[in-house]
Design a protein around this motif. Structure first.
Motif, PDB file in Angstrom:
ATOM      1  N   THR A 158      40.550  34.543  48.645  1.00 57.21           N
ATOM      2  CA  THR A 158      41.501  35.201  47.740  1.00 57.21           C
ATOM      3  C   THR A 158      42.437  34.176  47.110  1.00 57.21           C
ATOM      4  OG1 THR A 158      41.400  37.253  48.980  1.00 57.21           O
ATOM      5  CG2 THR A 158      43.357  36.932  47.628  1.00 57.21           C
ATOM      6  N   GLN A 191      41.578  43.063  46.054  1.00 55.83           N
ATOM      7  CA  GLN A 191      40.821  43.436  47.250  1.00 55.83           C
ATOM      8  C   GLN A 191      40.900  44.944  47.538  1.00 55.83           C
ATOM      9  OE1 GLN A 191      41.713  40.261  49.857  1.00 55.83           O
ATOM     10  NE2 GLN A 191      40.434  40.968  51.523  1.00 55.83           N
ATOM     11  N   ASP A 237      37.487  40.644  44.098  1.00 57.63           N
ATOM     12  CA  ASP A 237      37.792  40.295  45.484  1.00 57.63           C
ATOM     13  C   ASP A 237      37.344  41.414  46.409  1.00 57.63           C
ATOM     14  OD1 ASP A 237      38.709  39.054  47.703  1.00 57.63           O
ATOM     15  OD2 ASP A 237      40.813  38.915  47.070  1.00 57.63           O
ATOM     16  N   GLU A 238      36.255  41.177  47.098  1.00 52.76           N
ATOM     17  CA  GLU A 238      35.668  42.166  48.023  1.00 52.76           C
ATOM     18  C   GLU A 238      35.501  43.534  47.350  1.00 52.76           C
ATOM     19  OE1 GLU A 238      36.248  41.820  51.952  1.00 52.76           O
ATOM     20  OE2 GLU A 238      37.119  39.832  51.893  1.00 52.76           O
TER      21      GLU A 238
HETATM   22 MG   LIG Z   1      40.879  37.851  50.799  1.00 57.75          MG
END
Ligand SMILES: [Mg+2]
Ligand SMILES: Nc1ncnc2c1ncn2[C@@H]1O[C@H](COP(=O)(O)OP(=O)(O)OP(=O)(O)O)[C@@H](O)[C@H]1O
Ligand code: SF4
Length: 347
Positions: free
Chosen positions: A54, A100, A180-181
């Motif tokens: 991240t 995320q 992010d994810e």
């Molecule tokens: Mg992360």
């Protein structure tokens, strides 16, 4: 090879951390990372929690300031931007980050239409153009603007929220998108839908996409290249097929051996890579390889962290391991002798 869209060189990022009794200290979140992203590609970034994934995305969109190193986007050094230059770069939205946790990143009091038009207003797009652009972005992520435009985030499913976060990111027509994810909170069917959507957006919009994930399995079918992070360092990168079938770093080897969907001939087994049971972990110092304490191939040279360097004999691969070209044959030898000695123990 053409100039990459994004070039990150020797990037280090540190965070200020409170230290008991001594005021503030710093913690390194990224160390000496060099990585390219090419126009129109999907790069998968994988690594365990806290490895710096991240932070890399946040540094690239200008949310954290690098301690050292450079970040060049489309020929412009964006790592050193400050003040109004940095605000201007972020406003234009040419590099976007989908956070995320989409629920937390979407303002709960704004409707879908307001959420998706917000980046356009920030970028200074005239109001008269915004409605068309918002509907176009919502349509591109596979949702019907007429039914979803006035809903609040809590009135959406997890998969729809993820798509709205994506629509919000692509509405400024970026060249580079960090996700992010994007699939870690989704069930398998939504996961596959979002991954194929990212692939479609890449093809239709010519976007470069960086997908951050914890596990290799979700990246295997969609990424062109993979970058593997371990404890703030880039330990390996290369074309997806090659990294999955011939990992050059023992940590990547462990990841591929543990990923059930990464099936290939000569499949590695986790036991080939883990320290033998009862073996004393190698002791390291502050300069040692970050993987030393877990590495069964550690040797004298490993008391110095290896640089991430091109892998000999390959066009497009890097690794940070003193034994990158030798440990696979050590396994082959061990496995052969183990198989010969104990034919019943395979598995
Ligand atoms: Mg992360
Ligand atoms: N705002 C912050 N202040 C202090 N330390 C931070 C901050 N953000 C991240 N860190 C630290 O930096 C390191 C890298 O964090 P980062 O969030 O980049 O990891 P990550 O690979 O994305 O992890 P995860 O998979 O859990 O999301 C970690 O040690 C983390 O604790
Ligand atoms: S440099 Fe040494 S300790 Fe680090 S991963 Fe390679 S062999 Fe293992």
């Amino acid at each position: 090879m053409s100039t990459p869209l994004l070039r990150i060189t020797d990037l280090s990022v540190s965070y200020a951390l409170p230290r008991r009794g001594t005021g503030l200290g710093t913690g390194a979140a990224l160390r000496e990372v060099s990585l390219d992203v090419r126009a129109g590609e999907i790069l998968g970034i994988v690594g365990e929690t806290g490895s710096g994934k991240t932070t890399l995305a946040r540094a690239t969109v200008g949310l954290v300031t690098p301690a050292t190193g450079t970040i060049t986007f489309d020929g412009v050094d964006i790592g050193g931007l400050q003040g109004s230059a940095l605000r201007g770069f972020r406003r234009r939205g040419q590099v976007q980050l989908v956070f995320q946790d989409p629920l937390r990143s979407l303002d709960p009091d704004l409707t879908v239409g307001q959420l998706v038009s917000e980046p356009l207003a920030i970028a200074g797009v005239p109001r008269s153009e915004q409605r068309v652009r918002v509907e176009e972005a919502i349509g591109l992520v596979g949702l019907d603007p007429s039914t979803i435009h006035d809903r609040l985030p809590r009135q959406l499913s997890g998969g729809q929220r993820q798509r709205i976060a994506l629509a919000r990111a692509i509405v400024t027509r970026p060249q580079l998108l960090f996700c992010d994810e994007p699939v870690s909170a989704l069930d398998v069917s939504n996961r596959n839908l979002v991954l194929s959507l990212l692939d479609r957006l890449r093809r239709e919009l010519g976007l470069a996409v960086v997908i951050i994930a914890h596990d290799l399995s979700s990246l295997a079918g969609v990424a062109d290249r993979i970058a593997v992070f371990y404890r703030s360092r880039l330990v390996e990168s290369g074309p997806v097929e090659e990294v999955l079938t011939r990992p050059a770093h023992p940590y990547t080897g462990l990841l591929t051996a543990s990923a059930p969907s990464v099936a290939h001939e000569d499949r590695l087994r986790p036991a080939d890579l883990r320290l033998e049971q009862g073996a004393e972990p190698p002791k390291g110092g502050p300069d040692s390889c970050v993987f030393l304490a877990r590495c069964r191939f550690a040797h004298e040279a490993c008391h110095q962290q290896p640089l991430t360097t091109p892998l000999p004999g390959t066009a497009d691969r890097t690794a940070a391991c003193h034994a990158a070209t030798t440990w696979p044959s050590q396994i082959a030898t061990t496995s052969t002798s183990t198989a010969a000695d104990q034919p019943a123990a395979a598995g």
